[in-house]
Design a protein around this motif. Structure first.
Motif, PDB file in Angstrom:
ATOM      1  N   LEU A   1      45.079  44.690  35.107  1.00  0.00           N
ATOM      2  CA  LEU A   1      45.031  44.328  36.833  1.00  0.00           C
ATOM      3  C   LEU A   1      43.255  44.663  37.254  1.00  0.00           C
ATOM      4  CD1 LEU A   1      46.459  43.860  39.321  1.00  0.00           C
ATOM      5  CD2 LEU A   1      46.695  46.330  39.710  1.00  0.00           C
ATOM      6  N   THR A   2      42.891  44.171  38.323  1.00  0.00           N
ATOM      7  CA  THR A   2      41.420  44.154  38.805  1.00  0.00           C
ATOM      8  C   THR A   2      41.871  45.656  39.399  1.00  0.00           C
ATOM      9  OG1 THR A   2      42.526  42.999  40.602  1.00  0.00           O
ATOM     10  CG2 THR A   2      40.987  41.985  39.130  1.00  0.00           C
TER      11      THR A   2
ATOM     12  N   ASP B   1      35.388  44.253  36.633  1.00  0.00           N
ATOM     13  CA  ASP B   1      36.239  44.127  37.623  1.00  0.00           C
ATOM     14  C   ASP B   1      37.810  44.501  37.089  1.00  0.00           C
ATOM     15  OD1 ASP B   1      34.670  43.245  39.655  1.00  0.00           O
ATOM     16  OD2 ASP B   1      34.959  41.224  39.006  1.00  0.00           O
ATOM     17  N   LEU B   2      38.124  44.532  35.741  1.00  0.00           N
ATOM     18  CA  LEU B   2      39.385  44.749  35.300  1.00  0.00           C
ATOM     19  C   LEU B   2      39.404  46.509  34.977  1.00  0.00           C
ATOM     20  CD1 LEU B   2      39.874  41.702  32.979  1.00  0.00           C
ATOM     21  CD2 LEU B   2      40.813  42.082  35.388  1.00  0.00           C
ATOM     22  N   ASP B   3      40.579  47.040  35.119  1.00  0.00           N
ATOM     23  CA  ASP B   3      40.903  48.200  34.401  1.00  0.00           C
ATOM     24  C   ASP B   3      41.254  48.395  33.401  1.00  0.00           C
ATOM     25  OD1 ASP B   3      41.380  50.912  34.076  1.00  0.00           O
ATOM     26  OD2 ASP B   3      43.027  51.061  35.788  1.00  0.00           O
TER      27      ASP B   3
ATOM     28  N   GLU C   1      49.750  51.208  42.438  1.00  0.00           N
ATOM     29  CA  GLU C   1      49.556  50.814  44.042  1.00  0.00           C
ATOM     30  C   GLU C   1      48.216  50.087  44.443  1.00  0.00           C
ATOM     31  OE1 GLU C   1      52.054  50.930  46.283  1.00  0.00           O
ATOM     32  OE2 GLU C   1      53.434  51.772  44.893  1.00  0.00           O
ATOM     33  N   ARG C   2      48.482  49.039  45.053  1.00  0.00           N
ATOM     34  CA  ARG C   2      47.171  48.287  45.324  1.00  0.00           C
ATOM     35  C   ARG C   2      47.748  47.562  46.834  1.00  0.00           C
ATOM     36  NH1 ARG C   2      44.891  50.256  41.307  1.00  0.00           N
ATOM     37  NH2 ARG C   2      43.795  49.327  39.768  1.00  0.00           N
ATOM     38  N   SER C   3      46.253  46.957  47.514  1.00  0.00           N
ATOM     39  CA  SER C   3      46.807  46.462  48.564  1.00  0.00           C
ATOM     40  C   SER C   3      45.684  45.101  48.553  1.00  0.00           C
ATOM     41  CB  SER C   3      46.237  47.172  49.733  1.00  0.00           C
ATOM     42  OG  SER C   3      44.724  47.481  49.952  1.00  0.00           O
ATOM     43  N   GLY C   4      46.333  44.151  49.289  1.00  0.00           N
ATOM     44  CA  GLY C   4      45.548  42.878  49.454  1.00  0.00           C
ATOM     45  C   GLY C   4      45.662  41.950  47.868  1.00  0.00           C
ATOM     46  N   ARG C   5      44.676  41.183  47.850  1.00  0.00           N
ATOM     47  CA  ARG C   5      44.583  40.299  46.747  1.00  0.00           C
ATOM     48  C   ARG C   5      44.255  40.995  45.485  1.00  0.00           C
ATOM     49  NH1 ARG C   5      45.393  34.948  47.511  1.00  0.00           N
ATOM     50  NH2 ARG C   5      44.174  34.561  45.842  1.00  0.00           N
ATOM     51  N   GLN C   6      44.834  40.647  44.360  1.00  0.00           N
ATOM     52  CA  GLN C   6      44.242  41.453  43.433  1.00  0.00           C
ATOM     53  C   GLN C   6      44.323  40.191  42.263  1.00  0.00           C
ATOM     54  OE1 GLN C   6      42.650  44.391  42.776  1.00  0.00           O
ATOM     55  NE2 GLN C   6      42.994  44.753  44.978  1.00  0.00           N
ATOM     56  N   LEU C   7      44.382  40.393  40.685  1.00  0.00           N
ATOM     57  CA  LEU C   7      44.300  39.439  39.717  1.00  0.00           C
ATOM     58  C   LEU C   7      44.754  40.050  38.626  1.00  0.00           C
ATOM     59  CD1 LEU C   7      42.236  36.540  39.031  1.00  0.00           C
ATOM     60  CD2 LEU C   7      42.407  38.227  37.074  1.00  0.00           C
TER      61      LEU C   7
ATOM     62  N   CYS D   1      44.659  33.786  33.950  1.00  0.00           N
ATOM     63  CA  CYS D   1      44.800  34.554  35.051  1.00  0.00           C
ATOM     64  C   CYS D   1      45.653  34.526  36.179  1.00  0.00           C
ATOM     65  CB  CYS D   1      43.129  34.174  35.861  1.00  0.00           C
ATOM     66  SG  CYS D   1      41.659  34.903  35.038  1.00  0.00           S
ATOM     67  N   SER D   2      46.196  35.500  36.746  1.00  0.00           N
ATOM     68  CA  SER D   2      47.279  35.268  37.755  1.00  0.00           C
ATOM     69  C   SER D   2      46.866  35.962  38.783  1.00  0.00           C
ATOM     70  CB  SER D   2      48.564  35.923  37.004  1.00  0.00           C
ATOM     71  OG  SER D   2      49.018  35.191  36.106  1.00  0.00           O
ATOM     72  N   ASP D   3      46.767  35.138  39.988  1.00  0.00           N
ATOM     73  CA  ASP D   3      46.355  35.840  41.322  1.00  0.00           C
ATOM     74  C   ASP D   3      47.683  36.524  41.940  1.00  0.00           C
ATOM     75  OD1 ASP D   3      43.484  34.740  41.850  1.00  0.00           O
ATOM     76  OD2 ASP D   3      44.619  33.149  41.205  1.00  0.00           O
TER      77      ASP D   3
END
Length: 323
Positions: A137-138, A152-154, A180-186, A203-205
């Motif tokens: 995940l980003t 950008d990736l963890d 936990e994240r918010s908004g758009r990630q990839l 890649c999956s948005d």
């Protein structure tokens, strides 16, 4: 039958077989189905007339063939060297020119709604193989309006890892945990085969809701505050309907199928040049449409030609001695 005619007959048969093999489609093996990958999403919309602005831009950049070849984003000789082989900004295409439209930095790619916690991933597979999946995940602060980089990736904390899951109903299904994240990630998925150096990428948005990532103007003209369409995977009917326009194989087969095995690059050391050149193209992943069957065809053609040449030389030498 005279030796020369027999050799010619054998060579012709071998050559015909080689041509048939080289014309066969390359094998491709899948893409993330849930959360749906970019290429699968755009294929589901329709390669000739995509509905979303992002998929329309992807087709404008790379053409429709990439979408028909949705299950073929791969590198033949990856062998775990993903970061070495794929440059920043080219992760979604795995560095392939055919799939370059998927690398467009946009904040309006259709996204799958998700939330933190357990998640069941489904990878759409068209040719099962043994291997390991890693899904990354980003990081917080990811900006979809900027080209995706490895940083950008963890990478230290994959959200899912699965080795040799059992395919069922056309999917590999395995569990993971989203932070936990918010908004758009990839989400970036890497499937590294263990029976071959070949690896597959997607890649999956995703959209965690509760805010937006980025918010600056993207290369596609959209902004991070613009709601993106909801993603949806292609149906079995859509996959079947487009198979005829694909340059890759859509039929599932087992790990013992030699036509889907990439050989290590080290095998090139003592290989004849004619066969080695064909094999190198397939093994390096230079073209997602390259068939491993073509490698065998090229080798067989070279062997048949060599046999004919040697037979003619021996015949001529024998005739010279009789004179």
């Amino acid at each position: 039958m005279p030796a020369r005619r027999k050799a010619a007959t054998v060579a012709a048969a071998v050559g015909a077989t080689a041509l048939a093999l080289s014309a066969a489609p390359a094998s491709a093996h899948g893409s993330m189905g849930d959360p749906v990958s970019r290429v699968s999403q755009c294929y589901a919309e329709g390669p000739e007339s995509p509905e979303s602005a992002a998929c329309e831009a992807a087709v404008a950049a790379g053409g429709t063939q990439a979408l028909y070849d949705w299950n073929g984003i791969r590198i033949g000789d990856a062998a775990g060297r993903h970061q070495q082989l794929i440059p920043d900004g080219r992760l979604c295409s795995a560095g392939s020119e055919e799939f370059k439209g998927l690398d467009l930095a946009r904040a309006d790619w259709p996204a799958t709604r998700v939330r933190g916690g357990s998640y069941t991933f489904k990878y759409r597979v068209t040719a099962p193989h043994k291997g390991t999946f890693h899904v990354y995940l980003t990081k917080p602060g990811y900006d979809p309006a900027k080209p995706l980089a490895w940083s950008d990736l963890d990478l230290e904390h994959p959200v899912a890892t699965a080795t040799d899951p059992v395919p069922a109903g056309g999917f590999y299904t395995f569990s993971g945990t989203l932070p936990e994240r918010s908004g758009r990630q990839l989400l970036y998925a890497v499937w590294q085969r263990s029976d071959s150096p070949e690896a597959f990428y997607s890649c999956s948005d995703v959209d965690f809701g509760g805010g937006t990532a980025g918010g600056t103007e993207s290369s596609g003209g959209s902004t991070g505050t613009t709601p993106a369409p909801t993603a949806s995977a292609p149906s079995e009917r859509q996959i079947s309907a487009g198979a005829g326009k694909s340059t890759v194989e859509h039929h599932g087969h087992g790990d013992d199928d030699p036509s889907t095995s990439a050989e290590p690059a080290a095998a090139e050391v003592n290989r004849p040049k004619a066969a080695g050149a064909a094999a190198n193209l397939a093994e390096t992943g230079a073209s997602a449409g390259t068939s491993y069957l073509a490698v065998g065809g090229a080798a067989a053609l070279a062997a048949g030609s060599a046999a004919l040449f040697l037979s003619v030389r021996r015949r001529a030498a024998a005739g010279g001695r009789r004179r």
